[in-house]
Write an enzyme that holds these catalytic residues in place. Structure first.
Site, PDB file in Angstrom:
ATOM      1  N   ASP A 127       4.121  50.886  18.573  1.00 39.23           N
ATOM      2  CA  ASP A 127       2.805  51.268  17.798  1.00 39.23           C
ATOM      3  C   ASP A 127       1.550  51.852  18.329  1.00 39.23           C
ATOM      4  OD1 ASP A 127       2.442  52.429  15.343  1.00 39.23           O
ATOM      5  OD2 ASP A 127       2.005  50.203  15.194  1.00 39.23           O
ATOM      6  N   ASP A 351      -0.721  61.070  17.424  1.00 40.15           N
ATOM      7  CA  ASP A 351      -0.178  59.963  17.050  1.00 40.15           C
ATOM      8  C   ASP A 351       1.855  59.902  17.440  1.00 40.15           C
ATOM      9  OD1 ASP A 351       0.516  57.339  16.254  1.00 40.15           O
ATOM     10  OD2 ASP A 351       0.840  58.005  14.186  1.00 40.15           O
TER      11      ASP A 351
END
Length: 476
Positions: A127, A351
């Site tokens: 993450d 991202d």
């Protein structure tokens, strides 16, 4: 649900080891390899689907639901910083709180990591929005309400048994490290200076990870086939987690902070990391890789590598890029510059945990207006389960020559030209949708992982530059 989402250099506490051993390991490291690779497994891989294969539409629906949550979390984090009146600077970013507000259910990629001595293998969420690397763990009875039994698993998941690892070194609650890494989410009690630093890592969705901080050894495989140990990596030993993370044992935090795993690993291997993501509709067994080190990710590139500045200090914890504008079909769109300006409430990040590319409203409307005209010959359809504004029925076949080239222009002159299928997305059953979603302003725009697909992305943290080149994302 509010608030989520990305690396500088790590702040690590080193505990004494034998100098000669350190020297030997250092020499072996340089002789053996200058990089290592972790396998990235997409959340839709067979082992994560309860042995039930999903349709393309179900997979897309699943991804987009998680996008909405993730963007809310990211925007909440940035807006909270701005409301607090804190200056956004490199020095401020070193003191970012641990609550990155990651929602574990929405992560897109997973990997396995060998932790401790002897090593124990765990499956972790990868993450870019989490600062702390943590694993379900047993260590004494620290934290609030932790189950301190010596069970092998926590809620069905594997658990790291800290007392069995000779390299597990708790970080003292009276140490500077405890203040820097865990503040303001350390637990207030510190009965003795050597008591382990306890944290309550809170998330905006109401979940909470409780445990102690420690330095630990992580074993990784080098690209030459050998293995090496990364010592004194800050990890969280989480003995209580108030939420479900499914078949996952913890989090691999690779955000843009001084104590994230990626920062630490990248520093040890040349301050660089790279990845290449295959098409999300590829066969479920197709593998992606995350490589740390100077040696380029060993995938075949299909064009020149372009570089743009990586704005590591512009938006704390995120990987930001300095955008000038977007053109479609060779024409620059009329989008207000404040949309891309971090000092005016805008900015764009890249991202790997967000699927669709998100644009703040003014940019989104402009882009959608042009693209809808290009596919207007097709019948428009509405998919109730997929939150995308414009989809078409192309069951008779889709003419890709109708799709104008979309280019994201960076201020330093670099241009990112995503593949057309990364923004005219196949939703299955002959349905295609425009692959963008809107975001409010002030707020962040995001280059999502679908638009990043079939490109090699290289993050040079020391040189503060982002390299990208079209690629098949395989070694052939």
């Amino acid at each position: 649900m509010e608030g989520k989402l990305m690396i500088l250099l790590p702040l690590i506490v080193f505990f004494s080891t034998v100098e000669a051993q350190q020297h030997v390991e250092k020499m072996q490291h340089h002789q053996n390899s200058d990089s290592f690779t972790l396998e990235l497994v997409h959340r839709h891989a067979f082992q994560f689907t309860n042995n039930k294969l999903k349709t393309r539409q179900e997979r897309l629906e699943d991804l987009l639901h998680r996008d909405v949550i993730r963007h809310r979390i990211a925007s909440h984090r940035v807006q909270t910083r701005r409301r607090s009146g804190e200056a956004i600077s490199a020095s401020a970013s070193t003191e970012m709180p641990l609550a990155s507000a990651v929602d574990y259910a929405i992560a897109q990629y997973f990997t396995t990591l060998n932790i401790g001595t002897p090593s124990q293998k765990f499956r972790l969420v990868v993450d870019t929005g989490s600062d702390l690397t943590w694993v379900s763990c047993r260590y004494g009875c620290s934290g609030r309400g932790g189950d301190c039994s010596r069970k092998g698993r926590m809620k069905g998941n594997r658990v790291f048994h800290a007392p069995s690892s000779s390299s597990f070194s708790p970080i003292p609650c009276a140490s500077e490290m405890c203040d820097v890494v865990a503040s303001p989410f350390t637990l207030t009690t510190c009965p003795t200076p050597l008591t382990p630093c306890a944290y309550a890592y809170s998330y905006v969705d109401g979940s909470e990870a409780v445990g102690v901080l420690a330095n630990e050894t992580i074993t990784v495989g080098l690209t030459n086939g050998r293995k090496t140990r990364l010592r004194n990596v800050v990890i969280g030993c989480t003995n209580s987690y108030k939420a479900s993370i499914g078949h996952i044992d913890g989090i691999l935090g690779i955000s843009n902070t001084k104590y994230s795993f990626t920062t630490y690993a990248a520093e040890k291997f040349g301050a660089r990391f790279s990845y290449c993501l295959v098409d999300h509709l590829s066969h479920l067994n197709v593998t992606n890789y995350l490589t740390f080190g100077k040696r380029r990710n060993q995938v075949k590139v299909l064009g020149n590598t372009r570089y743009t500045r990586l704005e590591l200090d512009a938006i704390p914890s995120f990987y930001a890029v300095n955008v000038k504008g977007i053109s479609i079909g060779g024409k620059m769109l009329e989008i207000p510059m404040k949309v891309w300006d971090t000092t005016q409430g805008g900015g764009m990040i890249i991202d790997s945990g967000t699927s669709l590319t998100r644009l703040v409203d003014s940019a989104y409307r402009t882009v959608m207006e042009v693209l809808t005209k290009s596919v207007s010959k097709y019948q428009r359809v509405k998919l109730d389960t997929i939150p995308m504004e414009y989809c078409i029925n192309a069951t008779a076949g889709f003419d890709k020559t109708l799709v104008p080239k979309l280019i994201i222009h960076f201020k330093d002159g670099a241009r990112f030209e995503p593949h057309w299928k990364s923004y005219i997305i196949d939703a299955g059953g002959g349905i295609r949708c425009l692959g963008f979603s809107p975001a409010g302003f002030p707020g962040l725009s995001t280059i999502g992982n679908i638009m990043q697909q079939n490109y090699l992305w290289e993050f040079d943290l020391e040189g503060k530059k982002l390299g990208f080149a079209p690629s098949s994302c395989n070694n052939s």
